[in-house]
Structures are given as C-alpha cells and as structure tokens.
Write a protein that holds these residues in place. Structure first.
Motif, PDB file in Angstrom:
ATOM      1  N   ILE A  42       0.845  -1.186   0.000  1.00  0.00           N
ATOM      2  CA  ILE A  42       0.000   0.000   0.000  1.00  0.00           C
ATOM      3  C   ILE A  42       0.885   1.241   0.000  1.00  0.00           C
ATOM      4  O   ILE A  42       1.754   1.399   0.849  1.00  0.00           O
ATOM      5  CB  ILE A  42      -0.918   0.022   1.249  1.00  0.00           C
ATOM      6  CG1 ILE A  42      -1.752  -1.253   1.329  1.00  0.00           C
ATOM      7  CG2 ILE A  42      -1.796   1.270   1.247  1.00  0.00           C
ATOM      8  CD1 ILE A  42      -2.702  -1.463   0.178  1.00  0.00           C
ATOM      9  N   THR A  43       0.668   2.103  -0.986  1.00  0.00           N
ATOM     10  CA  THR A  43       1.400   3.365  -1.068  1.00  0.00           C
ATOM     11  C   THR A  43       0.413   4.471  -1.414  1.00  0.00           C
ATOM     12  O   THR A  43      -0.758   4.221  -1.677  1.00  0.00           O
ATOM     13  CB  THR A  43       2.490   3.307  -2.167  1.00  0.00           C
ATOM     14  OG1 THR A  43       1.847   3.187  -3.441  1.00  0.00           O
ATOM     15  CG2 THR A  43       3.441   2.145  -1.962  1.00  0.00           C
ATOM     16  N   ASP A  44       0.901   5.695  -1.438  1.00  0.00           N
ATOM     17  CA  ASP A  44       0.078   6.829  -1.852  1.00  0.00           C
ATOM     18  C   ASP A  44       0.013   6.943  -3.373  1.00  0.00           C
ATOM     19  O   ASP A  44      -0.763   7.719  -3.905  1.00  0.00           O
ATOM     20  CB  ASP A  44       0.629   8.127  -1.272  1.00  0.00           C
ATOM     21  CG  ASP A  44       0.460   8.187   0.237  1.00  0.00           C
ATOM     22  OD1 ASP A  44      -0.441   7.495   0.755  1.00  0.00           O
ATOM     23  OD2 ASP A  44       1.227   8.903   0.896  1.00  0.00           O
ATOM     24  N   LYS A  45       0.839   6.172  -4.061  1.00  0.00           N
ATOM     25  CA  LYS A  45       0.900   6.200  -5.513  1.00  0.00           C
ATOM     26  C   LYS A  45      -0.366   5.573  -6.109  1.00  0.00           C
ATOM     27  O   LYS A  45      -0.843   4.553  -5.632  1.00  0.00           O
ATOM     28  CB  LYS A  45       2.128   5.421  -5.976  1.00  0.00           C
ATOM     29  CG  LYS A  45       2.326   5.386  -7.448  1.00  0.00           C
ATOM     30  CD  LYS A  45       3.580   4.581  -7.779  1.00  0.00           C
ATOM     31  CE  LYS A  45       3.686   4.375  -9.271  1.00  0.00           C
ATOM     32  NZ  LYS A  45       4.805   3.507  -9.609  1.00  0.00           N
ATOM     33  N   LYS A  46      -0.905   6.196  -7.151  1.00  0.00           N
ATOM     34  CA  LYS A  46      -2.069   5.625  -7.839  1.00  0.00           C
ATOM     35  C   LYS A  46      -1.630   4.375  -8.592  1.00  0.00           C
ATOM     36  O   LYS A  46      -0.584   4.360  -9.237  1.00  0.00           O
ATOM     37  CB  LYS A  46      -2.669   6.631  -8.808  1.00  0.00           C
ATOM     38  CG  LYS A  46      -3.407   7.749  -8.129  1.00  0.00           C
ATOM     39  CD  LYS A  46      -4.103   8.621  -9.144  1.00  0.00           C
ATOM     40  CE  LYS A  46      -4.900   9.699  -8.442  1.00  0.00           C
ATOM     41  NZ  LYS A  46      -5.660  10.524  -9.391  1.00  0.00           N
TER      42      LYS A  46
END
Length: 56
Positions: A42-46
C-alpha cells in the motif's frame, strides 16, 4: 480463506496480492458474489486497475 473456496480458483494467488470475497446488490436487487484482488503493498501512488464483470 476457506480451503474449499480457494480450490475453485484456476490460478495460484501471488504472494504480493490478497483476495477478498465481497457481496453486493446489483441494480435489480440481486445479490452478487465476487472476489476483489488487492495489492499487499500500500502506497500513496495511484495504481492501475482492471475490472472484469459478467452481469449481463
């Protein structure tokens, strides 16, 4: 996940992915069951997404 359910899939689940079973009602009020595949990373990247459905 229940082993009986897991045995019904035609491919081995990648260790970087988790499978979640969900139920929802369609526009006709019929309850549908699906599997959603989510990245364990899980990252903030789309991230790209692909939705395949066969409600017709």
């Amino acid at each position: 996940m229940n082993n009986k359910i897991a045995d019904n899939y035609i491919f081995k689940l990648n260790e970087k992915v988790t499978r979640k079973l969900v139920n929802y009602k369609n526009r006709y009020g019929i309850t549908l069951a699906r599997a959603i595949y989510l990245s364990k990373i899980i990252t903030d990247k789309k991230l790209p997404a692909l939705i395949i459905d066969s409600n017709d």
